[in-house]
Design a protein around this motif. Structure first.
Motif, PDB file in Angstrom:
ATOM      1  N   GLY A  96    -104.928 -19.360  67.120  1.00 39.22           N
ATOM      2  CA  GLY A  96    -105.454 -19.228  65.773  1.00 39.22           C
ATOM      3  C   GLY A  96    -104.877 -18.104  64.939  1.00 39.22           C
ATOM      4  N   PHE A  97    -103.830 -17.459  65.427  1.00 41.06           N
ATOM      5  CA  PHE A  97    -103.205 -16.381  64.667  1.00 41.06           C
ATOM      6  C   PHE A  97    -102.247 -16.948  63.616  1.00 41.06           C
ATOM      7  CE2 PHE A  97    -103.980 -14.375  68.879  1.00 41.06           C
ATOM      8  CZ  PHE A  97    -104.879 -13.399  68.468  1.00 41.06           C
ATOM      9  N   SER A  98    -102.079 -16.215  62.522  1.00 33.99           N
ATOM     10  CA  SER A  98    -101.071 -16.539  61.517  1.00 33.99           C
ATOM     11  C   SER A  98     -99.773 -15.875  61.964  1.00 33.99           C
ATOM     12  CB  SER A  98    -101.508 -15.985  60.160  1.00 33.99           C
ATOM     13  OG  SER A  98    -100.492 -16.171  59.205  1.00 33.99           O
ATOM     14  N   ILE A  99     -98.692 -16.654  62.053  1.00 33.10           N
ATOM     15  CA  ILE A  99     -97.451 -16.167  62.660  1.00 33.10           C
ATOM     16  C   ILE A  99     -96.287 -16.218  61.677  1.00 33.10           C
ATOM     17  CG2 ILE A  99     -95.785 -16.542  64.532  1.00 33.10           C
ATOM     18  CD1 ILE A  99     -98.604 -15.777  65.505  1.00 33.10           C
ATOM     19  N   GLU A 100     -95.486 -15.162  61.697  1.00 32.82           N
ATOM     20  CA  GLU A 100     -94.167 -15.130  61.060  1.00 32.82           C
ATOM     21  C   GLU A 100     -93.195 -14.692  62.141  1.00 32.82           C
ATOM     22  OE1 GLU A 100     -92.567 -15.731  58.176  1.00 32.82           O
ATOM     23  OE2 GLU A 100     -94.334 -16.463  57.124  1.00 32.82           O
ATOM     24  N   VAL A 101     -91.944 -15.087  61.988  1.00 32.74           N
ATOM     25  CA  VAL A 101     -90.936 -14.705  62.967  1.00 32.74           C
ATOM     26  C   VAL A 101     -89.718 -14.113  62.271  1.00 32.74           C
ATOM     27  CG1 VAL A 101     -91.687 -16.440  64.644  1.00 32.74           C
ATOM     28  CG2 VAL A 101     -89.851 -16.982  63.045  1.00 32.74           C
ATOM     29  N   ALA A 102     -89.017 -13.270  63.021  1.00 33.52           N
ATOM     30  CA  ALA A 102     -87.756 -12.701  62.558  1.00 33.52           C
ATOM     31  C   ALA A 102     -86.827 -12.639  63.764  1.00 33.52           C
ATOM     32  CB  ALA A 102     -87.972 -11.312  61.985  1.00 33.52           C
ATOM     33  N   LEU A 103     -85.539 -12.824  63.517  1.00 31.89           N
ATOM     34  CA  LEU A 103     -84.556 -12.848  64.607  1.00 31.89           C
ATOM     35  C   LEU A 103     -83.818 -11.530  64.785  1.00 31.89           C
ATOM     36  CD1 LEU A 103     -83.178 -16.459  64.066  1.00 31.89           C
ATOM     37  CD2 LEU A 103     -84.885 -15.676  65.738  1.00 31.89           C
ATOM     38  N   ASN A 104     -84.163 -10.517  63.974  1.00 28.56           N
ATOM     39  CA  ASN A 104     -83.574  -9.181  64.150  1.00 28.56           C
ATOM     40  C   ASN A 104     -84.429  -8.174  63.388  1.00 28.56           C
ATOM     41  OD1 ASN A 104     -82.564  -8.923  61.337  1.00 28.56           O
ATOM     42  ND2 ASN A 104     -81.137 -10.551  61.960  1.00 28.56           N
ATOM     43  N   GLY A 105     -84.115  -6.909  63.574  1.00 28.13           N
ATOM     44  CA  GLY A 105     -84.907  -5.846  62.966  1.00 28.13           C
ATOM     45  C   GLY A 105     -84.879  -5.837  61.455  1.00 28.13           C
ATOM     46  N   GLU A 106     -83.714  -6.037  60.877  1.00 27.30           N
ATOM     47  CA  GLU A 106     -83.606  -6.037  59.411  1.00 27.30           C
ATOM     48  C   GLU A 106     -84.437  -7.167  58.800  1.00 27.30           C
ATOM     49  OE1 GLU A 106     -82.397  -3.774  57.397  1.00 27.30           O
ATOM     50  OE2 GLU A 106     -81.760  -2.556  59.101  1.00 27.30           O
ATOM     51  N   GLU A 107     -84.362  -8.354  59.403  1.00 36.95           N
ATOM     52  CA  GLU A 107     -85.158  -9.481  58.917  1.00 36.95           C
ATOM     53  C   GLU A 107     -86.646  -9.179  59.046  1.00 36.95           C
ATOM     54  OE1 GLU A 107     -85.807 -14.278  59.685  1.00 36.95           O
ATOM     55  OE2 GLU A 107     -84.277 -13.222  60.856  1.00 36.95           O
ATOM     56  N   ALA A 108     -87.022  -8.508  60.132  1.00 42.79           N
ATOM     57  CA  ALA A 108     -88.425  -8.150  60.329  1.00 42.79           C
ATOM     58  C   ALA A 108     -88.914  -7.224  59.222  1.00 42.79           C
ATOM     59  CB  ALA A 108     -88.598  -7.480  61.687  1.00 42.79           C
ATOM     60  N   LEU A 109     -88.110  -6.234  58.860  1.00 43.56           N
ATOM     61  CA  LEU A 109     -88.500  -5.310  57.798  1.00 43.56           C
ATOM     62  C   LEU A 109     -88.636  -6.040  56.466  1.00 43.56           C
ATOM     63  CD1 LEU A 109     -86.312  -2.256  58.811  1.00 43.56           C
ATOM     64  CD2 LEU A 109     -88.790  -2.516  59.105  1.00 43.56           C
ATOM     65  N   GLU A 110     -87.764  -7.008  56.215  1.00 40.77           N
ATOM     66  CA  GLU A 110     -87.871  -7.817  54.996  1.00 40.77           C
ATOM     67  C   GLU A 110     -89.169  -8.627  55.003  1.00 40.77           C
ATOM     68  OE1 GLU A 110     -84.325 -10.187  54.665  1.00 40.77           O
ATOM     69  OE2 GLU A 110     -83.035  -8.414  54.657  1.00 40.77           O
ATOM     70  N   LYS A 111     -89.513  -9.218  56.151  1.00 42.97           N
ATOM     71  CA  LYS A 111     -90.737 -10.031  56.256  1.00 42.97           C
ATOM     72  C   LYS A 111     -91.978  -9.175  56.014  1.00 42.97           C
ATOM     73  CE  LYS A 111     -89.077 -14.023  57.964  1.00 42.97           C
ATOM     74  NZ  LYS A 111     -89.473 -15.376  57.999  1.00 42.97           N
ATOM     75  N   LEU A 112     -91.945  -7.928  56.507  1.00 45.61           N
ATOM     76  CA  LEU A 112     -93.108  -7.060  56.350  1.00 45.61           C
ATOM     77  C   LEU A 112     -93.402  -6.733  54.884  1.00 45.61           C
ATOM     78  CD1 LEU A 112     -92.715  -4.613  59.358  1.00 45.61           C
ATOM     79  CD2 LEU A 112     -94.544  -6.281  58.995  1.00 45.61           C
ATOM     80  N   ALA A 113     -92.411  -6.875  54.035  1.00 38.66           N
ATOM     81  CA  ALA A 113     -92.621  -6.621  52.608  1.00 38.66           C
ATOM     82  C   ALA A 113     -93.570  -7.647  51.990  1.00 38.66           C
ATOM     83  CB  ALA A 113     -91.284  -6.619  51.875  1.00 38.66           C
ATOM     84  N   THR A 114     -93.629  -8.855  52.557  1.00 39.49           N
ATOM     85  CA  THR A 114     -94.481  -9.907  52.002  1.00 39.49           C
ATOM     86  C   THR A 114     -95.525 -10.428  52.999  1.00 39.49           C
ATOM     87  OG1 THR A 114     -92.879 -11.605  52.651  1.00 39.49           O
ATOM     88  CG2 THR A 114     -92.688 -10.698  50.410  1.00 39.49           C
ATOM     89  N   PHE A 115     -95.424 -10.014  54.251  1.00 36.46           N
ATOM     90  CA  PHE A 115     -96.343 -10.465  55.301  1.00 36.46           C
ATOM     91  C   PHE A 115     -96.937  -9.222  55.962  1.00 36.46           C
ATOM     92  CE2 PHE A 115     -97.184 -11.876  59.733  1.00 36.46           C
ATOM     93  CZ  PHE A 115     -97.986 -12.980  59.491  1.00 36.46           C
ATOM     94  N   PRO A 116     -98.116  -8.788  55.510  1.00 39.00           N
ATOM     95  CA  PRO A 116     -98.717  -7.572  56.065  1.00 39.00           C
ATOM     96  C   PRO A 116     -99.257  -7.818  57.482  1.00 39.00           C
ATOM     97  CG  PRO A 116    -100.192  -8.562  54.464  1.00 39.00           C
ATOM     98  CD  PRO A 116     -98.936  -9.383  54.461  1.00 39.00           C
ATOM     99  N   ALA A 117     -98.412  -7.635  58.462  1.00 36.25           N
ATOM    100  CA  ALA A 117     -98.764  -7.949  59.849  1.00 36.25           C
ATOM    101  C   ALA A 117     -99.797  -6.974  60.405  1.00 36.25           C
ATOM    102  CB  ALA A 117     -97.516  -7.932  60.718  1.00 36.25           C
ATOM    103  N   ASP A 118    -100.726  -7.523  61.170  1.00 39.98           N
ATOM    104  CA  ASP A 118    -101.673  -6.708  61.923  1.00 39.98           C
ATOM    105  C   ASP A 118    -101.052  -6.274  63.237  1.00 39.98           C
ATOM    106  OD1 ASP A 118    -103.996  -7.057  60.119  1.00 39.98           O
ATOM    107  OD2 ASP A 118    -103.791  -9.161  60.721  1.00 39.98           O
ATOM    108  N   VAL A 119    -100.150  -7.110  63.760  1.00 41.78           N
ATOM    109  CA  VAL A 119     -99.458  -6.845  65.020  1.00 41.78           C
ATOM    110  C   VAL A 119     -97.989  -7.198  64.841  1.00 41.78           C
ATOM    111  CG1 VAL A 119     -99.268  -7.455  67.479  1.00 41.78           C
ATOM    112  CG2 VAL A 119    -101.513  -7.453  66.375  1.00 41.78           C
ATOM    113  N   VAL A 120     -97.118  -6.328  65.339  1.00 46.56           N
ATOM    114  CA  VAL A 120     -95.690  -6.625  65.396  1.00 46.56           C
ATOM    115  C   VAL A 120     -95.301  -6.604  66.870  1.00 46.56           C
ATOM    116  CG1 VAL A 120     -93.358  -5.912  64.762  1.00 46.56           C
ATOM    117  CG2 VAL A 120     -95.237  -5.583  63.140  1.00 46.56           C
TER     118      VAL A 120
END
Length: 125
Positions: free
Chosen positions: A25-49
């Motif tokens: 039941g978690f909402s999931i986003e994925v990234a394939l590297n660190g830079e992509e992850a930082l970009e995703k965090l700009a629009t996806f406020p993750a509770d867990v990374v």
């Protein structure tokens, strides 16, 4: 619903974690590297990374250090089959360490405990 960002440069690992955590039941986003992850965090406020340790470019520890500075409330989980960092918090950068291969039930229990504010959970065997 808790938001989880999964970061790993191995597509099959990302897929397995995404399927497992979505079923819970978690909402999931994925990234394939660190830079992509930082970009995703700009629009996806993750509770867990959840980040792999060994990745091309920025490794997981470097990524989680950056996550700590830009999203300090996010729980930071390092996952790896190559490093044993379960003995320490790496100066507060890592909230929890999970070894690959992981046990699905244990991983879910650990993520839920971390989200419930129990802080660091006891590492598995």
């Amino acid at each position: 619903m808790a938001r989880i960002l999964i970061v790993d440069d191995e597509v099959h690992v990302v897929g397995a974690l995404r399927r497992l955590l979505r079923r819970e039941g978690f909402s999931i986003e994925v990234a394939l590297n660190g830079e992509e992850a930082l970009e995703k965090l700009a629009t996806f406020p993750a509770d867990v990374v959840i980040s792999d340790f060994r990745m091309r470019g920025m490794n997981g520890l470097e990524l989680l250090a950056r996550v700590l500075s830009i999203a300090p409330k996010a729980v930071r989980v390092l996952i790896s089959g190559h490093a044993d960092l379960s003995g320490g918090s790496q100066s507060g950068i890592i909230s929890h360490f999970i070894s690959k291969p992981w046990d699905d039930d244990r991983l879910i229990a650990d993520v839920r405990a971390l989200l419930d504010g129990q802080g660091s959970v006891t590492p598995g065997p």
